[in-house]
Each structure stands twice: as structure tokens, then as C-alpha cells.
Scaffold this motif. Structure first.
Motif, PDB file in Angstrom:
ATOM      1  N   GLU A   5     -36.131  40.466 -86.808  1.00  0.00           N
ATOM      2  CA  GLU A   5     -36.761  39.716 -87.754  1.00  0.00           C
ATOM      3  C   GLU A   5     -36.714  38.610 -86.544  1.00  0.00           C
ATOM      4  OE1 GLU A   5     -34.663  38.941 -90.811  1.00  0.00           O
ATOM      5  OE2 GLU A   5     -35.672  40.071 -92.127  1.00  0.00           O
ATOM      6  N   ARG A   6     -35.917  38.725 -86.030  1.00  0.00           N
ATOM      7  CA  ARG A   6     -35.815  37.188 -84.660  1.00  0.00           C
ATOM      8  C   ARG A   6     -36.639  37.694 -83.565  1.00  0.00           C
ATOM      9  NH1 ARG A   6     -30.004  35.040 -82.623  1.00  0.00           N
ATOM     10  NH2 ARG A   6     -30.922  33.007 -81.324  1.00  0.00           N
ATOM     11  N   GLN A   7     -38.162  37.143 -83.222  1.00  0.00           N
ATOM     12  CA  GLN A   7     -39.048  37.585 -81.973  1.00  0.00           C
ATOM     13  C   GLN A   7     -38.580  37.241 -81.247  1.00  0.00           C
ATOM     14  OE1 GLN A   7     -40.062  41.163 -82.537  1.00  0.00           O
ATOM     15  NE2 GLN A   7     -39.400  41.055 -84.476  1.00  0.00           N
ATOM     16  N   LEU A  60     -28.157  48.670 -79.144  1.00  0.00           N
ATOM     17  CA  LEU A  60     -26.399  48.897 -79.993  1.00  0.00           C
ATOM     18  C   LEU A  60     -25.726  49.903 -79.667  1.00  0.00           C
ATOM     19  CD1 LEU A  60     -27.882  47.315 -83.292  1.00  0.00           C
ATOM     20  CD2 LEU A  60     -27.017  46.710 -81.171  1.00  0.00           C
ATOM     21  N   ASN A  61     -26.718  51.581 -79.291  1.00  0.00           N
ATOM     22  CA  ASN A  61     -25.661  52.538 -79.391  1.00  0.00           C
ATOM     23  C   ASN A  61     -25.277  52.382 -77.921  1.00  0.00           C
ATOM     24  OD1 ASN A  61     -26.089  53.683 -81.754  1.00  0.00           O
ATOM     25  ND2 ASN A  61     -27.832  54.645 -81.011  1.00  0.00           N
ATOM     26  N   LEU A  62     -26.052  52.397 -76.820  1.00  0.00           N
ATOM     27  CA  LEU A  62     -25.845  51.933 -75.921  1.00  0.00           C
ATOM     28  C   LEU A  62     -24.731  51.263 -75.291  1.00  0.00           C
ATOM     29  CD1 LEU A  62     -28.826  52.333 -73.362  1.00  0.00           C
ATOM     30  CD2 LEU A  62     -27.174  53.926 -73.410  1.00  0.00           C
ATOM     31  N   GLU A  87     -39.101  42.269 -75.161  1.00  0.00           N
ATOM     32  CA  GLU A  87     -40.053  42.972 -75.640  1.00  0.00           C
ATOM     33  C   GLU A  87     -39.461  44.298 -76.577  1.00  0.00           C
ATOM     34  OE1 GLU A  87     -38.890  43.008 -71.479  1.00  0.00           O
ATOM     35  OE2 GLU A  87     -39.702  42.197 -72.961  1.00  0.00           O
ATOM     36  N   GLU A  88     -38.175  44.162 -76.489  1.00  0.00           N
ATOM     37  CA  GLU A  88     -36.882  45.016 -77.571  1.00  0.00           C
ATOM     38  C   GLU A  88     -36.952  44.936 -78.933  1.00  0.00           C
ATOM     39  OE1 GLU A  88     -34.918  47.016 -73.519  1.00  0.00           O
ATOM     40  OE2 GLU A  88     -33.572  45.174 -74.825  1.00  0.00           O
ATOM     41  N   ARG A  89     -37.370  44.651 -79.672  1.00  0.00           N
ATOM     42  CA  ARG A  89     -37.198  44.064 -80.863  1.00  0.00           C
ATOM     43  C   ARG A  89     -37.948  45.305 -81.814  1.00  0.00           C
ATOM     44  NH1 ARG A  89     -36.094  38.938 -80.606  1.00  0.00           N
ATOM     45  NH2 ARG A  89     -35.424  38.478 -78.204  1.00  0.00           N
ATOM     46  N   THR A  90     -38.050  46.585 -81.639  1.00  0.00           N
ATOM     47  CA  THR A  90     -38.624  47.051 -82.677  1.00  0.00           C
ATOM     48  C   THR A  90     -36.946  48.026 -82.807  1.00  0.00           C
ATOM     49  OG1 THR A  90     -39.068  49.546 -80.617  1.00  0.00           O
ATOM     50  CG2 THR A  90     -40.311  48.041 -81.377  1.00  0.00           C
ATOM     51  N   PRO A  91     -37.468  48.741 -84.444  1.00  0.00           N
ATOM     52  CA  PRO A  91     -36.283  49.093 -84.735  1.00  0.00           C
ATOM     53  C   PRO A  91     -35.339  50.225 -83.504  1.00  0.00           C
ATOM     54  CG  PRO A  91     -37.235  49.695 -86.495  1.00  0.00           C
ATOM     55  CD  PRO A  91     -38.553  48.756 -85.731  1.00  0.00           C
TER      56      PRO A  91
END
Length: 376
Positions: free
Chosen positions: A346-348, A309-311, A298-302
Motif C-alpha cells: 500500500e505504501r507506493q 522479504l525471502n531474500l 518500483e518493487e511494490r508488487t506483491p
């Protein structure tokens, strides 16, 4: 023995003189001599009397000549008797005085014993009072020490409050400066670092001087941008510099640095700093995993991918700092990270495990180059 000799001499002398007197009287009687116109018979009697008197006188004279005691008794008897009576009177007086003194002494002893008995409870009471006084003195000293300690603690608290107020004011100034963008150096920020390994301890001074010059140049450039760095604005305590020199003179590889002691605003004329030294160590080896994270489906939004990635990078940076890295941040390829984010968007399907790995070996003072990849 001398008494018997005196008696014997007196008897002999008396006998001789008696015989001579008798013969002299007989001859005077026979010769019918006359003295002072007396009859011969009376003259013989006078001669006999004179002879007896002479015997007595000679006997007395001999006794006086030989016996000192007789002389004293005969001529000094009255004075001796007077002295004897006087001495006896004085003896009686002395005996009376002695008896009185003995009585007084007995009374004094009884009085002393009575006083001792009366003094004994007073002595005990005095000892108790002395002990009580010592206890009170100790209590007073303890109270004084407590008061002094309390005053010292109160002074420390006041100093802390004052320091806290000053710090609060400084924080307020720093906050205002941060909002205005005027803080150019933060407290603890590194001004210069170097990795050294000395073959000769005499090289320590030159290494430290060069490090301080680099730190002063960095501080000058950030605090007073646009000005020529022609003076020293960085102040480091001499004791800290001497301690740093002592440490790096020891065998081994050392990472040395200079940090800002306080927040510094743009335009200030002095920057306070302090040295930092620690043994050089390997922070990360090539291809070592520094942090991992799982990207859920569920975390696939930009936005969610960017946050994840920041974390992940923040976790990797915290790990290298924990290991003793002096770097101010991680180095990575921004294009590669953007491409990875696009691929994750893109990888859902399914969850994806991500990891941060070191691209190369890094020591304490070296920048840490990392890459983010999908865990195989």
C-alpha cells in the motif's frame, strides 16, 4: 796365554829329558852295558836315540793333551779342509743365488713400478666407473621411487575415480529418491543437539548416551515412520564418541550434536552419523540487526515484495549460520510478516529500508527468533 805356557813347559820338559838321556847314555857308555848283544858304544847310541824319541813323543802327547786345536788340526785337518772347500763352494753358490735374487728383485721392482704406472689410469677409470655406478644406482632408486609414487598417485586417482563413480551413482540414486520424495535425512542434517556444562567429567558418558538415544529416536521416526523405535539404527564411530567425551570433559559450556553422515532413504535399516561439538556462544542479542535491505519504489508488487522479504530472511539466516548457530531455520511470526507485506504494497512512495532483528538472545543450539521491520 795358554800357548806360551805350553811352549815353556815343552822347553823345560825337553831340557830335562835331554839331560836325563845324556846322563843315561854316559852311564851306559861308562858301564859298558850291552843290549841285544850290541857293543857298548852302539848301546849308548841306541839309548840316546830312544831318549830323543821319548822326548818327541812326550812333547807331542803333552801338546795333544793340552791343545784341542792341535788335536783337531792333526787328526781332522783333511775333513775340515773338505768342509771348508764345501762351505766356500756353497758360499759362492749362495752369493751367486743372492746376486740373481737381487737382480730378480730389481727387475720385479721395475716391473711393479711399471705396473703401478699402468694401473694408475685404470684405477682412476675404476673410480670413475664406481662413481658412475653409484650415480646410476641413485638415479635408479630415484626412478623407482618416482615410479612407486606415480603408481601410488595413480592408485589414488583410480580410487578417487571409483569413489567419484560411486558418489555419482549415489547422487543419481539420491536425485531419483529426491524426485520421488524418498530422502528423509540429508547429509549433515542435525538429528539431536544439547548444550552441556559438566561439573564432573564422569557425567560425560551419561550425557552422550542420552544424546545418542535422542538422535536414534529422531532417525528412527523419520526413516521408518509408523514403526516402534525398539532397536538401534544409528551408528556412530567409537573413536568419535571418545573424542567427544574428551572435549566436553574440559571446563566450559559446549554445544554437542549428532548429524547424519549421508543421505538416508525412507525404509533403510542403518543410519550413519557423526558427532559435532563446539563451544557455546551467543549468536544474537536482543534487538540486534542481523540483515538489512532496501525496497525500491518500483518493487511494490506483491510478488516483488515477497521475493525481497525471502531474500532478507535468507541473508539473516546465513548470518546466524556463519556465527555458528545449529538451528535449521529462523523462527518468525508469519501473521506479522503478512501484515508487513500488505503495508509495503500500500505504501507506493519512496524507497523503504527493511531490517531483520533478533527478538531475544539466542545461543548456538537455540532457535533464533526474529522479526522483520521497517528501519526507523
Amino acid at each position: 796365554m795358554s800357548g806360551w805356557l805350553l811352549i815353556t813347559a815343552l822347553l823345560v820338559l825337553g831340557g830335562v829329558l835331554s839331560t836325563l838321556g845324556d846322563r843315561l847314555g854316559s852311564r851306559v857308555g861308562k858301564a859298558r852295558l850291552s843290549l841285544f848283544k850290541m857293543r857298548p858304544r852302539r848301546t849308548a847310541v841306541v839309548i840316546t836315540v830312544l831318549t830323543g824319541s821319548l822326548i818327541s813323543a812326550l812333547s807331542l802327547g803333552l801338546m795333544l793333551l793340552v791343545s784341542r786345536q792341535l788335536r783337531v788340526g792333526l787328526f781332522e785337518l783333511d775333513s775340515l779342509q773338505l768342509k771348508l772347500r764345501t762351505s766356500r763352494q756353497q758360499l759362492e753358490e749362495n752369493r751367486s743365488a743372492l746376486a740373481s735374487a737381487e737382480a730378480e728383485r730389481s727387475k720385479a721392482r721395475e716391473r711393479a713400478a711399471t705396473l703401478r704406472r699402468e694401473l694408475e689410469p685404470l684405477q682412476k677409470q675404476r673410480d670413475q666407473l664406481e662413481a658412475e655406478r653409484e650415480r646410476l644406482s641413485r638415479d635408479i632408486q630415484t626412478r623407482d621411487a618416482d615410479i612407486r609414487r606415480t603408481e601410488a598417485e595413480l592408485k589414488q586417482v583410480r580410487n578417487r575415480i571409483q569413489a567419484g563413480e560411486e558418489e555419482l551413482k549415489q547422487l543419481e540414486r539420491n536425485l531419483i529418491a529426491l524426485r520421488r520424495g524418498a530422502v528423509v535425512l540429508s547429509s549433515g542434517q542435525t538429528l539431536a543437539t544439547a548444550t552441556v556444562r559438566l561439573n564432573n567429567p564422569a557425567q560425560a558418558k551419561n550425557v552422550i548416551d542420552r544424546l545418542l538415544q535422542d538422535a536414534n529416536l529422531t532417525a528412527y521416526t523419520r526413516v521408518r515412520p509408523g514403526e516402534k523405535p525398539d532397536r538401534q539404527i544409528l551408528l556412530v564411530p567409537r573413536s568419535d564418541v571418545d573424542r567427544l567425551k574428551t572435549i566436553i570433559s574440559k571446563p566450559g559450556t559446549w554445544v554437542i550434536g549428532v548429524r547424519s553422515a549421508t543421505n538416508v532413504l525412507r525404509g533403510e535399516s542403518i543410519v550413519y552419523g557423526f558427532p559435532d561439538v563446539r563451544p557455546n556462544r551467543t549468536i544474537a542479542t536482543e534487538q540486534e540487526v542481523l540483515a538489512r535491505a532496501t525496497l525500491e519504489e518500483e518493487e511494490r508488487t506483491p510478488e516483488a515484495i515477497r521475493t525481497r522479504l525471502n531474500l532478507l530472511l535468507a541473508s539473516a539466516f546465513a548470518e546466524v549460520k556463519r556465527r555458528g548457530s545449529l538451528t535449521e531455520g529462523l523462527q518468525f511470526d508469519g501473521n506479522a510478516l503478512s501484515q508487513l507485506g500488505q503495508a509495503l504494497t500500500e505504501r507506493q512512495v519512496g524507497s523503504i529500508d527493511l531490517e531483520v532483528v533478533a527478538v531475544r538472545k539466542s545461543d548456538s543450539a537455540e532457535p533464533v527468533l526474529v522479526a522483520v521491520r521497517i528501519q526507523p
